[in-house]
Design a protein around this motif. Structure first.
Motif, PDB file in Angstrom:
ATOM      1  N   ASP A 103     -15.755  33.748   0.115  1.00  0.00           N
ATOM      2  CA  ASP A 103     -16.467  33.127   1.228  1.00  0.00           C
ATOM      3  C   ASP A 103     -15.491  32.992   2.385  1.00  0.00           C
ATOM      4  O   ASP A 103     -14.551  32.187   2.343  1.00  0.00           O
ATOM      5  CB  ASP A 103     -16.998  31.755   0.803  1.00  0.00           C
ATOM      6  N   ALA A 104     -15.683  33.809   3.412  1.00  0.00           N
ATOM      7  CA  ALA A 104     -14.779  33.842   4.560  1.00  0.00           C
ATOM      8  C   ALA A 104     -15.219  32.811   5.590  1.00  0.00           C
ATOM      9  O   ALA A 104     -16.264  32.951   6.206  1.00  0.00           O
ATOM     10  CB  ALA A 104     -14.782  35.236   5.186  1.00  0.00           C
ATOM     11  N   GLY A 105     -14.405  31.769   5.767  1.00  0.00           N
ATOM     12  CA  GLY A 105     -14.800  30.650   6.609  1.00  0.00           C
ATOM     13  C   GLY A 105     -15.735  29.751   5.832  1.00  0.00           C
ATOM     14  O   GLY A 105     -16.838  29.432   6.270  1.00  0.00           O
ATOM     15  N   LEU A 166     -19.230  36.514   1.351  1.00  0.00           N
ATOM     16  CA  LEU A 166     -20.141  35.704   2.147  1.00  0.00           C
ATOM     17  C   LEU A 166     -19.499  35.408   3.496  1.00  0.00           C
ATOM     18  O   LEU A 166     -18.296  35.134   3.571  1.00  0.00           O
ATOM     19  CB  LEU A 166     -20.441  34.368   1.447  1.00  0.00           C
ATOM     20  N   ASN A 167     -20.316  35.428   4.543  1.00  0.00           N
ATOM     21  CA  ASN A 167     -19.838  35.096   5.877  1.00  0.00           C
ATOM     22  C   ASN A 167     -20.960  34.348   6.588  1.00  0.00           C
ATOM     23  O   ASN A 167     -21.883  34.955   7.117  1.00  0.00           O
ATOM     24  CB  ASN A 167     -19.444  36.372   6.628  1.00  0.00           C
ATOM     25  N   ASN A 173     -14.199  39.415  10.132  1.00  0.00           N
ATOM     26  CA  ASN A 173     -13.050  40.315  10.102  1.00  0.00           C
ATOM     27  C   ASN A 173     -13.450  41.568   9.335  1.00  0.00           C
ATOM     28  O   ASN A 173     -13.253  41.684   8.128  1.00  0.00           O
ATOM     29  CB  ASN A 173     -11.868  39.601   9.424  1.00  0.00           C
ATOM     30  N   GLY A 174     -14.060  42.506  10.058  1.00  0.00           N
ATOM     31  CA  GLY A 174     -14.606  43.707   9.433  1.00  0.00           C
ATOM     32  C   GLY A 174     -13.612  44.485   8.593  1.00  0.00           C
ATOM     33  O   GLY A 174     -13.934  44.888   7.462  1.00  0.00           O
ATOM     34  N   PRO A 175     -12.391  44.743   9.097  1.00  0.00           N
ATOM     35  CA  PRO A 175     -11.432  45.496   8.277  1.00  0.00           C
ATOM     36  C   PRO A 175     -11.113  44.822   6.948  1.00  0.00           C
ATOM     37  O   PRO A 175     -11.004  45.500   5.916  1.00  0.00           O
ATOM     38  CB  PRO A 175     -10.195  45.567   9.185  1.00  0.00           C
ATOM     39  N   GLU A 176     -10.990  43.495   6.947  1.00  0.00           N
ATOM     40  CA  GLU A 176     -10.678  42.803   5.702  1.00  0.00           C
ATOM     41  C   GLU A 176     -11.893  42.701   4.782  1.00  0.00           C
ATOM     42  O   GLU A 176     -11.764  42.802   3.560  1.00  0.00           O
ATOM     43  CB  GLU A 176     -10.105  41.414   5.991  1.00  0.00           C
ATOM     44  N   PHE A 177     -13.088  42.515   5.352  1.00  0.00           N
ATOM     45  CA  PHE A 177     -14.298  42.579   4.533  1.00  0.00           C
ATOM     46  C   PHE A 177     -14.293  43.880   3.735  1.00  0.00           C
ATOM     47  O   PHE A 177     -14.544  43.900   2.527  1.00  0.00           O
ATOM     48  CB  PHE A 177     -15.558  42.555   5.399  1.00  0.00           C
ATOM     49  N   VAL A 190     -24.592  35.692   7.716  1.00  0.00           N
ATOM     50  CA  VAL A 190     -25.636  34.828   8.275  1.00  0.00           C
ATOM     51  C   VAL A 190     -25.295  34.516   9.725  1.00  0.00           C
ATOM     52  O   VAL A 190     -24.182  34.058  10.032  1.00  0.00           O
ATOM     53  CB  VAL A 190     -25.764  33.509   7.493  1.00  0.00           C
ATOM     54  N   THR A 191     -26.257  34.771  10.614  1.00  0.00           N
ATOM     55  CA  THR A 191     -26.101  34.432  12.023  1.00  0.00           C
ATOM     56  C   THR A 191     -27.352  33.685  12.502  1.00  0.00           C
ATOM     57  O   THR A 191     -28.451  33.908  11.988  1.00  0.00           O
ATOM     58  CB  THR A 191     -25.916  35.691  12.890  1.00  0.00           C
ATOM     59  N   PRO A 192     -27.194  32.797  13.480  1.00  0.00           N
ATOM     60  CA  PRO A 192     -28.372  32.142  14.061  1.00  0.00           C
ATOM     61  C   PRO A 192     -29.083  33.092  15.011  1.00  0.00           C
ATOM     62  O   PRO A 192     -28.452  33.941  15.637  1.00  0.00           O
ATOM     63  CB  PRO A 192     -27.762  30.956  14.819  1.00  0.00           C
ATOM     64  N   THR A 193     -30.398  32.967  15.113  1.00  0.00           N
ATOM     65  CA  THR A 193     -31.133  33.745  16.109  1.00  0.00           C
ATOM     66  C   THR A 193     -31.181  32.950  17.416  1.00  0.00           C
ATOM     67  O   THR A 193     -30.763  31.792  17.484  1.00  0.00           O
ATOM     68  CB  THR A 193     -32.571  34.039  15.656  1.00  0.00           C
TER      69      THR A 193
END
Length: 296
Positions: A103-105, A166-167, A173-177, A190-193
């Motif tokens: 879980d990143a962040g 999970l983000n 951080n796309g490269p590390e994902f 997950v992003t808010p709309t």
């Protein structure tokens, strides 16, 4: 696992996932700390988390104690439970029961704990730069581990060790994902709309969400990931003034809104405070040889 003093120590399985942030070596437990073959040493906090950050001050954007307290209260009240259930449904479809879940962040570890409940043999690792969040994340679940780290930097995690990343409302951080995921792994973002909390934006002076946020996310990840699917989630919330105040205070807006002024503005909204929750939950698969497996 607990130590003789009762302090929770990192599990054996976590030590197969972590690496020393200063050299390529693995880590072992010794005298209340983690240490690598080159004797780089990292203390295990009495709260159970390990900070692998060295020579860097806490990130300016790291959650404060008040933000973590407000987030914990708001999440325990169940207002974002539909989002947690959506993550659980996707996680059980995308990852095996004994998965390694990063879980990143991670914040308080709320969503990581929900996923671990549904994956009975899984190990969870939450990365966050906030000491206050790490204290909560370390006790969020019996199989959740918490490590202090700046997710913008290369992670102290082995390549290809994770089944699921999970983000949730966190830096990406796309490269590390891509690096840490297994060949058949998955990334859940997950992003808010633009409709999220729309009723609060003008009265409370909150910044609007970019309506093209999801489009920008896909562009950011496109070089390393292919978009597999998206789940949209939107529902009404009926909040007390205290809940509404905590909702704002737990977010980055807390850095910019005076607490007394926030309470005054929320008080003017009346009771209950009716607010829209609106999220996009996206599934991504790694590109390249490791991403060629058919989507689940």
């Amino acid at each position: 696992m607990p130590s003789a003093s009762g302090r929770r120590l990192p599990s054996d399985r976590l030590l197969t996932v972590l690496t020393c942030p200063l050299c390529p070596s693995g880590l072992i437990r010794t005298d209340g700390a983690l240490r690598c073959a080159d004797r780089h040493t990292f203390d295990i906090a009495r709260h159970g988390y390990v900070s692998l950050l060295t020579g860097h001050r806490r990130a300016v954007s790291a959650d404060s104690a008040d933000m973590v307290r407000c987030r914990g209260s708001f999440l325990r009240a169940g207002h974002y439970d539909p989002l947690a259930r959506t993550l659980v449904e996707l996680a059980t479809e995308l990852a095996p029961p004994d998965a390694v879940v990063l879980d990143a962040g991670a914040g308080t570890g709320h969503y990581l704990a929900a996923v671990l409940d549904a994956l009975p043999g899984a190990l969870g690792l939450g990365l966050d730069s906030s000491v206050h969040a790490l204290r909560a994340a370390a006790r969020a679940h019996a199989r959740a581990e918490a490590v202090g780290w700046d997710v913008w930097r290369p992670w102290p995690v082995r390549t290809g060790c994770a089944d699921l990343v999970l983000n949730v409302f966190a830096p990406r951080n796309g490269p590390e994902f891509h690096r840490v995921l297994r060949p058949d792994g998955a990334l859940l973002v997950v992003t808010p709309t633009s409709r999220h909390l729309r009723e609060l934006r003008a009265p409370l002076g909150l910044l609007a969400v970019d309506p093209r946020k999801e489009e920008r996310l896909r562009r950011t990840l496109a070089a390393r990931f292919r978009h597999a699917r998206t789940e949209s989630l939107e529902y009404p919330m009926s909040l007390t003034p205290e809940d509404a105040t905590g909702l704002v205070a737990m977010s980055p807006a807390a850095h910019h809104v005076d607490p007394a002024e926030l309470r005054r503005r929320v008080g003017a909204l009346g009771t209950p405070v009716r607010v829209t929750a609106s999220f996009t939950v996206s599934v991504y698969r790694p590109r390249g040889p490791q991403g060629r497996r058919a989507e689940s």
